[in-house]
Scaffold this motif. Sequence first.
Motif, PDB file in Angstrom:
ATOM      1  N   LEU A 278      43.090  33.220  35.100  1.00  0.00           N
ATOM      2  CA  LEU A 278      43.365  33.896  33.834  1.00  0.00           C
ATOM      3  C   LEU A 278      44.847  33.670  33.567  1.00  0.00           C
ATOM      4  O   LEU A 278      45.671  33.848  34.466  1.00  0.00           O
ATOM      5  CB  LEU A 278      43.110  35.403  33.925  1.00  0.00           C
ATOM      6  CG  LEU A 278      41.713  35.865  34.324  1.00  0.00           C
ATOM      7  CD1 LEU A 278      41.689  37.390  34.443  1.00  0.00           C
ATOM      8  CD2 LEU A 278      40.674  35.386  33.343  1.00  0.00           C
ATOM      9  N   PHE A 279      45.203  33.271  32.349  1.00  0.00           N
ATOM     10  CA  PHE A 279      46.610  33.021  32.029  1.00  0.00           C
ATOM     11  C   PHE A 279      47.088  34.092  31.068  1.00  0.00           C
ATOM     12  O   PHE A 279      46.510  34.280  29.991  1.00  0.00           O
ATOM     13  CB  PHE A 279      46.810  31.638  31.405  1.00  0.00           C
ATOM     14  CG  PHE A 279      48.262  31.252  31.335  1.00  0.00           C
ATOM     15  CD1 PHE A 279      48.825  30.477  32.328  1.00  0.00           C
ATOM     16  CD2 PHE A 279      49.074  31.700  30.299  1.00  0.00           C
ATOM     17  CE1 PHE A 279      50.168  30.147  32.285  1.00  0.00           C
ATOM     18  CE2 PHE A 279      50.409  31.378  30.254  1.00  0.00           C
ATOM     19  CZ  PHE A 279      50.956  30.594  31.246  1.00  0.00           C
TER      20      PHE A 279
ATOM     21  N   LEU B 107      36.931  38.360  41.365  1.00  0.00           N
ATOM     22  CA  LEU B 107      38.245  38.003  41.882  1.00  0.00           C
ATOM     23  C   LEU B 107      38.776  36.817  41.083  1.00  0.00           C
ATOM     24  O   LEU B 107      38.137  35.765  41.029  1.00  0.00           O
ATOM     25  CB  LEU B 107      38.153  37.650  43.369  1.00  0.00           C
ATOM     26  CG  LEU B 107      39.459  37.261  44.065  1.00  0.00           C
ATOM     27  CD1 LEU B 107      40.464  38.412  44.038  1.00  0.00           C
ATOM     28  CD2 LEU B 107      39.173  36.820  45.494  1.00  0.00           C
ATOM     29  N   PHE B 108      39.928  36.998  40.441  1.00  0.00           N
ATOM     30  CA  PHE B 108      40.558  35.957  39.632  1.00  0.00           C
ATOM     31  C   PHE B 108      41.925  35.604  40.185  1.00  0.00           C
ATOM     32  O   PHE B 108      42.562  36.414  40.866  1.00  0.00           O
ATOM     33  CB  PHE B 108      40.764  36.442  38.182  1.00  0.00           C
ATOM     34  CG  PHE B 108      39.497  36.590  37.406  1.00  0.00           C
ATOM     35  CD1 PHE B 108      38.878  35.483  36.837  1.00  0.00           C
ATOM     36  CD2 PHE B 108      38.920  37.834  37.213  1.00  0.00           C
ATOM     37  CE1 PHE B 108      37.709  35.619  36.102  1.00  0.00           C
ATOM     38  CE2 PHE B 108      37.756  37.981  36.479  1.00  0.00           C
ATOM     39  CZ  PHE B 108      37.149  36.866  35.919  1.00  0.00           C
TER      40      PHE B 108
ATOM     41  N   PHE C 257      49.017  35.373  41.286  1.00  0.00           N
ATOM     42  CA  PHE C 257      48.494  36.281  42.303  1.00  0.00           C
ATOM     43  C   PHE C 257      46.984  36.432  42.114  1.00  0.00           C
ATOM     44  O   PHE C 257      46.441  36.161  41.040  1.00  0.00           O
ATOM     45  CB  PHE C 257      49.183  37.649  42.240  1.00  0.00           C
ATOM     46  CG  PHE C 257      49.121  38.321  40.892  1.00  0.00           C
ATOM     47  CD1 PHE C 257      48.118  39.229  40.592  1.00  0.00           C
ATOM     48  CD2 PHE C 257      50.077  38.034  39.923  1.00  0.00           C
ATOM     49  CE1 PHE C 257      48.066  39.846  39.346  1.00  0.00           C
ATOM     50  CE2 PHE C 257      50.033  38.648  38.672  1.00  0.00           C
ATOM     51  CZ  PHE C 257      49.023  39.560  38.381  1.00  0.00           C
ATOM     52  N   ALA C 258      46.310  36.842  43.176  1.00  0.00           N
ATOM     53  CA  ALA C 258      44.870  37.088  43.118  1.00  0.00           C
ATOM     54  C   ALA C 258      44.640  38.568  42.850  1.00  0.00           C
ATOM     55  O   ALA C 258      45.359  39.417  43.376  1.00  0.00           O
ATOM     56  CB  ALA C 258      44.212  36.690  44.435  1.00  0.00           C
ATOM     57  N   GLN C 259      43.646  38.848  42.007  1.00  0.00           N
ATOM     58  CA  GLN C 259      43.341  40.242  41.689  1.00  0.00           C
ATOM     59  C   GLN C 259      41.863  40.377  41.338  1.00  0.00           C
ATOM     60  O   GLN C 259      41.321  39.566  40.584  1.00  0.00           O
ATOM     61  CB  GLN C 259      44.185  40.738  40.523  1.00  0.00           C
ATOM     62  CG  GLN C 259      43.899  42.175  40.140  1.00  0.00           C
ATOM     63  CD  GLN C 259      44.800  42.674  39.036  1.00  0.00           C
ATOM     64  OE1 GLN C 259      45.957  42.281  38.951  1.00  0.00           O
ATOM     65  NE2 GLN C 259      44.275  43.529  38.188  1.00  0.00           N
TER      66      GLN C 259
END
Length: 142
Positions: free
Chosen positions: A62-63, A91-92, A15-17
């Motif tokens: 980001l994992f 935004l990641f 998801f994007a956050q």
Amino acid sequence: MAVQSIRRVHEPVTFAQTVTPDEARRMLLDMRYDHQRPLRQGRVRAYAEEMRNGTFRELTQLFIAIYHGRHIILDGQHRLNAVVLAEKPQLFTIVEKDVENEAELARIYSTTDIGTRRTASAAPTPRGYRPPPRWASSSRCW
């Protein structure tokens, strides 16, 4: 009729956050991976400069692994530290994946962020785990 064991398969969730500096600080404190390699300040400063001047690539990944309910950053400590330093939300793309044991956690860590060579002291080493040979990391299977 033989009873077969059923193993739960956890597919990654993506998801994007937007991550604010305060959220990045919290993530770095609460989601630290104990076997993470040392922070490289030069990389953090370079990312922070890109964030400040608007050239940092949006939706960079980001994992985060989820192990026994705990969220653990496996790839992204330099980017999150840069968000804090730049004092600018970013935004990641966040990828979260449930893991079943420490060996799986270390295996995923050893195959993420492979652009930088790890020293022997920075290699993942949970109980009995041996990272795959360098050539094996080109096929990312999870």
